[in-house]
Enzyme design. Sequence first.
Site, mmCIF file in Angstrom:
data_model
loop_
_atom_site.group_PDB
_atom_site.id
_atom_site.type_symbol
_atom_site.label_atom_id
_atom_site.label_comp_id
_atom_site.label_asym_id
_atom_site.label_seq_id
_atom_site.Cartn_x
_atom_site.Cartn_y
_atom_site.Cartn_z
ATOM 1 N N LYS A 62 40.523 -20.762 45.303
ATOM 2 C CA LYS A 62 39.466 -20.506 46.277
ATOM 3 C C LYS A 62 40.056 -20.398 47.674
ATOM 4 C CE LYS A 62 35.801 -23.278 44.042
ATOM 5 N NZ LYS A 62 34.770 -22.264 43.793
ATOM 6 N N ARG A 83 31.570 -23.783 33.116
ATOM 7 C CA ARG A 83 31.013 -23.375 31.818
ATOM 8 C C ARG A 83 31.977 -23.716 30.673
ATOM 9 N NH1 ARG A 83 30.390 -17.418 34.027
ATOM 10 N NH2 ARG A 83 30.332 -18.689 35.914
#
Length: 506
Positions: free
Chosen positions: A283, A357
């Site tokens: 990120k 996820r």
Amino acid sequence: MIKIKVSDEKILARKTDMFVFMLEENFAFGALLQEVAKVAFPQLKQLFEYEKFTGKLMSTVVVPCVIGKKIAHCIFVGLGKSNDKKPLNVENYRRALGCVVKLAASLKAETITLDLPSAQMFDVSVEFLAKQTAIIVDMAAYQFTTFWTDKERKGTQLAEVVVGGDAKDAKAMTRGIIEGQCIGNAVNKTRHWIDMPPSSMTPDHMADRAQKIAKEHKDLKLTVFSEKEINKMGMGGLGGVSRGSDLDCKLVILEYKTKTKNAPTVAFVGKGITFDSGGLSIKPADSMENMKDDMSGAAAVIATMEALAILKPDINVIGLAPISENLPSGKALKPGDVVTFYNGKTAEIKNTDAEGRLVLADALSYAVKHYKLDAIMDLATLTGACAYFLGPYFTGMLSRHDDFVARVQQAADLSGDRVWRLPLHEDYKAAIVTPMADLSNTGSSRIKSGTITAAWFLSNFVDDVPWVHLDIAGTAYDVPDISYYRTGATGAGVRLMIELAMNWKK
Ligand code: BES
Ligand code: MN
Ligand code: ZN
């Protein structure tokens, strides 16, 4: 902990630093206010006119006064109004009360007293309103001070709140307050864990917190799987995400079993990424700043399990938390890798920053395989897209099971942990197809809608169990302008889960 007491003494007869009066918009200057004027401030009515105070939501008038030779403050707070002939919204009360608690801090009041407003005005029970009072007093007073070395900075701590009401309501009020304090505690514990720096709240630390809770409550059974066991069981999602980290990942499971026979069983699963750097798909710095909050779901689930062990709902509840760091390293999961999950399905990793996820997939698969579940709900700071769309004020809710959705919606409305449903429609499903494996871990740029495609990914791991996914990416941290929160963690989901479990009703 703040002491919250019930009293049937007249408000002005109570000993306190702060008398609180909550008033609906366009209130009448009735008997109580006339008495306050007589005892504390003769020109009260003129003061309201002077300050143009009409009871608008969260507007306040502060009056220093001398009552029975003791200096105190009288605080008048607006509750706002309702639309049409509808009852007043309980959220108005929560926000007005949050405002009062913040005001107490700035006026250095250690004790405050208020009368519980008429429950009728809100169309709820006295017990419910008393419960909300205790929850909000505790939530609004929360501060994260672990790393403050200047003792003065904390300011005056609220020590006691006296809540007035009719003698006939005292029992219901006390019940509500006891339950409310338990819930407020769980919310604040969650917030504390989230607010802790990521190197002080690692997977190990979180498992320790769960262990401490399990030790203190004999109604809870704890299982913690280590990284070695996780890999051995074939949990390639959780194990894969943890590869880049030097720390062991954990799967924490807390089970609460009710004494009620043939009770339904519900599972709560919380995403527990103790720091999300994105992994090799790293990120940018400003997106990483708050990524210690990526374990908010897991923190909420663990703290909720403790509250449930005390409140003892009539259903069985299983809390699961897959916990890991997501870091880059020479051993880290790479874009292009394929992982195999606990239920045998495979996914191509296109972006290592879509890690939530992956850990949830294994925890969900484990839950539906090992328990006979009537429902399963997961909470996760899953997608930036959700934080963009709903902002900080609603949690995203995705599901294909309308009956379960209705229950969650009701618990959300009652608890104040608000949710907004997004369409988990078939059309979006194509986004996670890849030639490489059963699934792709990111949605295709053709379809966008990252929150929905992430939910479709998760749907592959719940079999036929009624399932609701809550995306708390926007609501877990730094929610502005709500009086009972402050900068940092909110504890999103705790109030909702407790309400859901306590009011399940078969
Ligand atoms: N933990 C983040 C989501 C997030 C973003 C939570 C902002 C709170 C605030 C999650 O793991 C993530 O990085 N999601 C990616 C998914 C994408 C790579 C498909 C995102 O939303 O950008
Ligand atoms: Mn991520
Ligand atoms: Zn994440």
